[in-house]
Design a protein around this motif. Structure first.
Motif, PDB file in Angstrom:
ATOM      1  N   VAL A  46      -9.944 -17.644  25.433  1.00  0.00           N
ATOM      2  CA  VAL A  46      -9.459 -17.697  26.804  1.00  0.00           C
ATOM      3  C   VAL A  46      -8.051 -17.115  26.744  1.00  0.00           C
ATOM      4  N   MET A  47      -7.820 -16.068  27.510  1.00  0.00           N
ATOM      5  CA  MET A  47      -6.524 -15.400  27.515  1.00  0.00           C
ATOM      6  C   MET A  47      -5.671 -16.001  28.635  1.00  0.00           C
ATOM      7  N   LEU A  48      -4.407 -16.236  28.317  1.00  0.00           N
ATOM      8  CA  LEU A  48      -3.469 -16.796  29.275  1.00  0.00           C
ATOM      9  C   LEU A  48      -2.266 -15.867  29.383  1.00  0.00           C
ATOM     10  N   GLN A  49      -1.721 -15.761  30.578  1.00  0.00           N
ATOM     11  CA  GLN A  49      -0.487 -15.006  30.766  1.00  0.00           C
ATOM     12  C   GLN A  49       0.407 -15.830  31.672  1.00  0.00           C
ATOM     13  N   TYR A  50       1.661 -15.965  31.289  1.00  0.00           N
ATOM     14  CA  TYR A  50       2.609 -16.691  32.110  1.00  0.00           C
ATOM     15  C   TYR A  50       4.011 -16.178  31.811  1.00  0.00           C
ATOM     16  N   ASN A  51       4.945 -16.584  32.636  1.00  0.00           N
ATOM     17  CA  ASN A  51       6.338 -16.160  32.463  1.00  0.00           C
ATOM     18  C   ASN A  51       7.189 -17.337  32.015  1.00  0.00           C
ATOM     19  N   ARG A  52       8.004 -17.075  30.997  1.00  0.00           N
ATOM     20  CA  ARG A  52       8.991 -18.070  30.575  1.00  0.00           C
ATOM     21  C   ARG A  52      10.092 -18.110  31.622  1.00  0.00           C
ATOM     22  N   PRO A  53      10.760 -19.252  31.780  1.00  0.00           N
ATOM     23  CA  PRO A  53      11.898 -19.271  32.701  1.00  0.00           C
ATOM     24  C   PRO A  53      13.019 -18.377  32.166  1.00  0.00           C
ATOM     25  N   THR A  54      13.692 -17.698  33.049  1.00  0.00           N
ATOM     26  CA  THR A  54      14.788 -16.836  32.620  1.00  0.00           C
ATOM     27  C   THR A  54      16.104 -17.603  32.535  1.00  0.00           C
ATOM     28  N   ASP A  55      16.181 -18.755  33.171  1.00  0.00           N
ATOM     29  CA  ASP A  55      17.375 -19.599  33.115  1.00  0.00           C
ATOM     30  C   ASP A  55      17.307 -20.446  31.849  1.00  0.00           C
ATOM     31  N   THR A  56      18.191 -20.204  30.914  1.00  0.00           N
ATOM     32  CA  THR A  56      18.139 -20.885  29.612  1.00  0.00           C
ATOM     33  C   THR A  56      18.902 -22.203  29.591  1.00  0.00           C
ATOM     34  N   ARG A  57      19.479 -22.629  30.706  1.00  0.00           N
ATOM     35  CA  ARG A  57      20.233 -23.889  30.721  1.00  0.00           C
ATOM     36  C   ARG A  57      19.360 -25.092  30.398  1.00  0.00           C
ATOM     37  N   HIS A  58      18.088 -25.025  30.742  1.00  0.00           N
ATOM     38  CA  HIS A  58      17.167 -26.146  30.515  1.00  0.00           C
ATOM     39  C   HIS A  58      16.095 -25.770  29.500  1.00  0.00           C
ATOM     40  N   TRP A  59      16.472 -24.934  28.555  1.00  0.00           N
ATOM     41  CA  TRP A  59      15.525 -24.398  27.575  1.00  0.00           C
ATOM     42  C   TRP A  59      14.861 -25.496  26.748  1.00  0.00           C
ATOM     43  N   ASN A  60      15.620 -26.516  26.345  1.00  0.00           N
ATOM     44  CA  ASN A  60      15.051 -27.608  25.550  1.00  0.00           C
ATOM     45  C   ASN A  60      13.986 -28.353  26.324  1.00  0.00           C
ATOM     46  N   ASP A  61      14.210 -28.594  27.612  1.00  0.00           N
ATOM     47  CA  ASP A  61      13.198 -29.251  28.442  1.00  0.00           C
ATOM     48  C   ASP A  61      11.944 -28.399  28.531  1.00  0.00           C
ATOM     49  N   TYR A  62      12.123 -27.115  28.745  1.00  0.00           N
ATOM     50  CA  TYR A  62      10.986 -26.205  28.825  1.00  0.00           C
ATOM     51  C   TYR A  62      10.190 -26.229  27.524  1.00  0.00           C
ATOM     52  N   ASN A  63      10.866 -26.138  26.386  1.00  0.00           N
ATOM     53  CA  ASN A  63      10.177 -26.143  25.092  1.00  0.00           C
ATOM     54  C   ASN A  63       9.406 -27.447  24.870  1.00  0.00           C
ATOM     55  N   ARG A  64       9.962 -28.556  25.324  1.00  0.00           N
ATOM     56  CA  ARG A  64       9.265 -29.842  25.205  1.00  0.00           C
ATOM     57  C   ARG A  64       7.972 -29.822  26.022  1.00  0.00           C
ATOM     58  N   HIS A  65       8.045 -29.268  27.235  1.00  0.00           N
ATOM     59  CA  HIS A  65       6.848 -29.168  28.080  1.00  0.00           C
ATOM     60  C   HIS A  65       5.801 -28.263  27.431  1.00  0.00           C
ATOM     61  N   VAL A  66       6.240 -27.167  26.861  1.00  0.00           N
ATOM     62  CA  VAL A  66       5.306 -26.233  26.225  1.00  0.00           C
ATOM     63  C   VAL A  66       4.570 -26.924  25.081  1.00  0.00           C
ATOM     64  N   ARG A  67       5.292 -27.679  24.262  1.00  0.00           N
ATOM     65  CA  ARG A  67       4.624 -28.391  23.165  1.00  0.00           C
ATOM     66  C   ARG A  67       3.567 -29.348  23.705  1.00  0.00           C
ATOM     67  N   ASP A  68       3.856 -30.011  24.823  1.00  0.00           N
ATOM     68  CA  ASP A  68       2.884 -30.912  25.451  1.00  0.00           C
ATOM     69  C   ASP A  68       1.678 -30.130  25.967  1.00  0.00           C
ATOM     70  N   TRP A  69       1.932 -28.974  26.599  1.00  0.00           N
ATOM     71  CA  TRP A  69       0.829 -28.154  27.119  1.00  0.00           C
ATOM     72  C   TRP A  69      -0.073 -27.683  25.988  1.00  0.00           C
ATOM     73  N   ILE A  70       0.527 -27.217  24.911  1.00  0.00           N
ATOM     74  CA  ILE A  70      -0.263 -26.729  23.770  1.00  0.00           C
ATOM     75  C   ILE A  70      -1.101 -27.856  23.191  1.00  0.00           C
ATOM     76  N   ALA A  71      -0.513 -29.024  23.041  1.00  0.00           N
ATOM     77  CA  ALA A  71      -1.251 -30.174  22.511  1.00  0.00           C
ATOM     78  C   ALA A  71      -2.443 -30.507  23.408  1.00  0.00           C
ATOM     79  N   ARG A  72      -2.242 -30.463  24.728  1.00  0.00           N
ATOM     80  CA  ARG A  72      -3.350 -30.746  25.653  1.00  0.00           C
ATOM     81  C   ARG A  72      -4.436 -29.679  25.564  1.00  0.00           C
ATOM     82  N   LEU A  73      -4.036 -28.421  25.475  1.00  0.00           N
ATOM     83  CA  LEU A  73      -5.026 -27.348  25.362  1.00  0.00           C
ATOM     84  C   LEU A  73      -5.845 -27.477  24.091  1.00  0.00           C
ATOM     85  N   LEU A  74      -5.201 -27.835  22.997  1.00  0.00           N
ATOM     86  CA  LEU A  74      -5.920 -27.961  21.723  1.00  0.00           C
ATOM     87  C   LEU A  74      -6.838 -29.176  21.675  1.00  0.00           C
TER      88      LEU A  74
END
Length: 73
Positions: A4-32
């Protein structure tokens, strides 16, 4: 294997980068956790300013990939 191919955009505002990365790890865990999921691979665009992300979620069978693509997750 089926993908299954996915395409999405990372946020360009890096002020909340750590929060974004935490969400991504949660999304990946759910997908797996989807039935038949075998691996998740993500690629960033080579141009650093580009927010484009491409990902492949690998499944054992085409049927499992189709069920995942049709799901709400």
């Amino acid at each position: 294997m089926a993908y299954v191919m996915l395409q999405y955009n990372r946020p360009t505002d890096t002020r909340h980068w750590n929060d974004y990365n935490r969400h991504v790890r949660d999304w990946i865990a759910r997908l797996l956790q989807l039935p038949g999921a075998a691996s998740f691979i993500a690629y960033r665009a080579a141009h650093q300013e580009s927010p484009d992300m491409f990902a492949m979620l690998e499944f054992r069978t085409t049927q499992e990939a189709q069920q995942a693509a049709d799901s709400e997750v």
